[in-house]
Write a protein that holds these residues in place. Structure first.
Motif, PDB file in Angstrom:
ATOM      1  N   ALA A  22       0.842  -1.208   0.000  1.00 35.08           N
ATOM      2  CA  ALA A  22       0.000   0.000   0.000  1.00 35.08           C
ATOM      3  C   ALA A  22       0.872   1.251   0.000  1.00 35.08           C
ATOM      4  O   ALA A  22       0.580   2.218  -0.704  1.00 35.08           O
ATOM      5  CB  ALA A  22      -0.943  -0.005   1.199  1.00 35.08           C
ATOM      6  N   PHE A  23       1.954   1.252   0.768  1.00 30.29           N
ATOM      7  CA  PHE A  23       2.843   2.413   0.814  1.00 30.29           C
ATOM      8  C   PHE A  23       3.540   2.630  -0.531  1.00 30.29           C
ATOM      9  O   PHE A  23       3.488   3.715  -1.109  1.00 30.29           O
ATOM     10  CB  PHE A  23       3.878   2.246   1.927  1.00 30.29           C
ATOM     11  N   TYR A  24       4.200   1.600  -1.033  1.00 34.31           N
ATOM     12  CA  TYR A  24       4.976   1.758  -2.263  1.00 34.31           C
ATOM     13  C   TYR A  24       4.087   1.942  -3.492  1.00 34.31           C
ATOM     14  O   TYR A  24       4.426   2.699  -4.401  1.00 34.31           O
ATOM     15  CB  TYR A  24       5.941   0.579  -2.451  1.00 34.31           C
ATOM     16  N   ARG A  25       2.931   1.293  -3.513  1.00 33.51           N
ATOM     17  CA  ARG A  25       2.032   1.413  -4.660  1.00 33.51           C
ATOM     18  C   ARG A  25       1.157   2.662  -4.565  1.00 33.51           C
ATOM     19  O   ARG A  25       1.129   3.487  -5.469  1.00 33.51           O
ATOM     20  CB  ARG A  25       1.150   0.161  -4.758  1.00 33.51           C
ATOM     21  N   GLY A  29       3.496   5.440  -5.806  1.00 39.39           N
ATOM     22  CA  GLY A  29       3.111   5.294  -7.201  1.00 39.39           C
ATOM     23  C   GLY A  29       3.747   4.157  -7.976  1.00 39.39           C
ATOM     24  O   GLY A  29       3.700   4.139  -9.208  1.00 39.39           O
ATOM     25  N   PHE A  30       4.335   3.185  -7.289  1.00 42.31           N
ATOM     26  CA  PHE A  30       4.886   2.028  -7.983  1.00 42.31           C
ATOM     27  C   PHE A  30       3.744   1.152  -8.495  1.00 42.31           C
ATOM     28  O   PHE A  30       2.659   1.128  -7.915  1.00 42.31           O
ATOM     29  CB  PHE A  30       5.766   1.196  -7.035  1.00 42.31           C
ATOM     30  N   GLU A  31       4.011   0.425  -9.574  1.00 40.14           N
ATOM     31  CA  GLU A  31       3.029  -0.504 -10.126  1.00 40.14           C
ATOM     32  C   GLU A  31       3.522  -1.928  -9.933  1.00 40.14           C
ATOM     33  O   GLU A  31       4.726  -2.195  -9.959  1.00 40.14           O
ATOM     34  CB  GLU A  31       2.822  -0.243 -11.621  1.00 40.14           C
ATOM     35  N   MET A  32       2.577  -2.846  -9.739  1.00 46.70           N
ATOM     36  CA  MET A  32       2.901  -4.251  -9.568  1.00 46.70           C
ATOM     37  C   MET A  32       3.359  -4.834 -10.900  1.00 46.70           C
ATOM     38  O   MET A  32       2.679  -4.696 -11.914  1.00 46.70           O
ATOM     39  CB  MET A  32       1.657  -4.989  -9.074  1.00 46.70           C
ATOM     40  N   VAL A  33       4.523  -5.471 -10.891  1.00 37.61           N
ATOM     41  CA  VAL A  33       5.028  -6.157 -12.070  1.00 37.61           C
ATOM     42  C   VAL A  33       4.666  -7.636 -11.980  1.00 37.61           C
ATOM     43  O   VAL A  33       4.163  -8.230 -12.924  1.00 37.61           O
ATOM     44  CB  VAL A  33       6.560  -5.991 -12.209  1.00 37.61           C
ATOM     45  N   GLU A  34       4.917  -8.199 -10.804  1.00 36.20           N
ATOM     46  CA  GLU A  34       4.677  -9.622 -10.586  1.00 36.20           C
ATOM     47  C   GLU A  34       4.612  -9.870  -9.091  1.00 36.20           C
ATOM     48  O   GLU A  34       5.144  -9.086  -8.302  1.00 36.20           O
ATOM     49  CB  GLU A  34       5.834 -10.415 -11.216  1.00 36.20           C
ATOM     50  N   HIS A  35       3.972 -10.962  -8.698  1.00 35.61           N
ATOM     51  CA  HIS A  35       3.962 -11.337  -7.287  1.00 35.61           C
ATOM     52  C   HIS A  35       3.820 -12.833  -7.133  1.00 35.61           C
ATOM     53  O   HIS A  35       3.442 -13.536  -8.069  1.00 35.61           O
ATOM     54  CB  HIS A  35       2.874 -10.592  -6.497  1.00 35.61           C
ATOM     55  N   SER A  36       4.132 -13.325  -5.946  1.00 39.97           N
ATOM     56  CA  SER A  36       4.029 -14.754  -5.672  1.00 39.97           C
ATOM     57  C   SER A  36       2.567 -15.187  -5.779  1.00 39.97           C
ATOM     58  O   SER A  36       1.659 -14.371  -5.619  1.00 39.97           O
ATOM     59  CB  SER A  36       4.600 -15.069  -4.293  1.00 39.97           C
ATOM     60  N   PRO A  37       2.333 -16.466  -6.037  1.00 39.57           N
ATOM     61  CA  PRO A  37       0.964 -16.920  -6.278  1.00 39.57           C
ATOM     62  C   PRO A  37       0.098 -17.085  -5.034  1.00 39.57           C
ATOM     63  O   PRO A  37      -1.094 -17.305  -5.164  1.00 39.57           O
ATOM     64  CB  PRO A  37       1.172 -18.277  -6.961  1.00 39.57           C
ATOM     65  N   GLU A  38       0.649 -16.960  -3.847  1.00 39.95           N
ATOM     66  CA  GLU A  38      -0.137 -17.161  -2.638  1.00 39.95           C
ATOM     67  C   GLU A  38      -1.107 -16.013  -2.459  1.00 39.95           C
ATOM     68  O   GLU A  38      -0.760 -14.952  -1.984  1.00 39.95           O
ATOM     69  CB  GLU A  38       0.765 -17.278  -1.398  1.00 39.95           C
ATOM     70  N   VAL A  39      -2.356 -16.228  -2.834  1.00 39.05           N
ATOM     71  CA  VAL A  39      -3.356 -15.165  -2.810  1.00 39.05           C
ATOM     72  C   VAL A  39      -4.536 -15.565  -1.941  1.00 39.05           C
ATOM     73  O   VAL A  39      -5.000 -16.683  -1.990  1.00 39.05           O
ATOM     74  CB  VAL A  39      -3.858 -14.854  -4.244  1.00 39.05           C
ATOM     75  N   GLU A  40      -4.977 -14.616  -1.135  1.00 40.33           N
ATOM     76  CA  GLU A  40      -6.206 -14.777  -0.367  1.00 40.33           C
ATOM     77  C   GLU A  40      -7.284 -14.090  -1.185  1.00 40.33           C
ATOM     78  O   GLU A  40      -7.365 -12.862  -1.218  1.00 40.33           O
ATOM     79  CB  GLU A  40      -6.039 -14.124   1.005  1.00 40.33           C
ATOM     80  N   HIS A  48       4.092 -13.383   0.117  1.00 40.39           N
ATOM     81  CA  HIS A  48       5.519 -13.694   0.211  1.00 40.39           C
ATOM     82  C   HIS A  48       6.447 -12.768  -0.560  1.00 40.39           C
ATOM     83  O   HIS A  48       7.484 -12.362  -0.050  1.00 40.39           O
ATOM     84  CB  HIS A  48       5.773 -15.145  -0.213  1.00 40.39           C
ATOM     85  N   TRP A  49       6.129 -12.407  -1.762  1.00 35.83           N
ATOM     86  CA  TRP A  49       7.077 -11.668  -2.599  1.00 35.83           C
ATOM     87  C   TRP A  49       6.332 -10.874  -3.656  1.00 35.83           C
ATOM     88  O   TRP A  49       5.286 -11.300  -4.156  1.00 35.83           O
ATOM     89  CB  TRP A  49       8.023 -12.653  -3.274  1.00 35.83           C
ATOM     90  N   CYS A  50       6.883  -9.688  -4.012  1.00 37.69           N
ATOM     91  CA  CYS A  50       6.367  -8.955  -5.164  1.00 37.69           C
ATOM     92  C   CYS A  50       7.480  -8.109  -5.764  1.00 37.69           C
ATOM     93  O   CYS A  50       8.482  -7.805  -5.122  1.00 37.69           O
ATOM     94  CB  CYS A  50       5.164  -8.101  -4.802  1.00 37.69           C
TER      95      CYS A  50
END
Length: 137
Positions: A22-25, A29-40, A48-50
């Motif tokens: 939430a802080f970085y995005r 203003g950072f955008e998500m490139v990729e993240h680990s598959p563990e999703v709720e 775990h990772w982004c």
């Protein structure tokens, strides 16, 4: 042939991944490139990772603790140990960046001009990592 490198992407260990994202995005203003598959699914959270990107600035975040192992509160000594880490980011308008950060609840002093000709704005994220937004004065 010499070693060729293209970019640098720091990996920061964070206590609370949704809070850090939430802080970085949302604030920086950072955008998500990729993240680990563990999703709720209900909350759209990953744990775990982004990998984040804003322009040419890139950053990866990783949880400090595995699922079910995180203590109820942050270790206050950890932020002190991170005191000598600082990520520098360029900006064409450091004063506007200051106004944006303050209006979004980030504690930071006004920018200062250094003796070496940079206008710099220092602040910290919730984990204690130092951040600096800067431009030539």
């Amino acid at each position: 042939m010499a070693l060729q490198l293209d970019g640098l992407v720091p990996l920061l260990q964070v206590f609370d991944m949704p809070e850090a994202v939430a802080f970085y995005r949302d604030v920086l203003g950072f955008e998500m490139v990729e993240h680990s598959p563990e999703v709720e699914a209900a909350e759209g959270r990953f744990f775990h990772w982004c990998w984040l990107r804003r322009g040419s600035a890139e950053l990866m975040l990783n949880t400090l603790y595995d699922a079910g192992e995180r203590p109820p509160i942050r270790d206050p000594m950890r932020a002190e140990r991170l005191g000598d880490i600082c990520l520098y980011m360029g900006s064409p308008d450091v004063d506007a960046a200051h106004l944006w950060l303050v209006s979004n609840g980030v504690e930071c002093d006004p920018p200062v001009v250094t003796g070496y000709g940079m206008k710099q704005l220092y602040f910290r994220d919730r984990d204690g990592y130092g951040l600096c937004i800067q431009m030539r004065a």
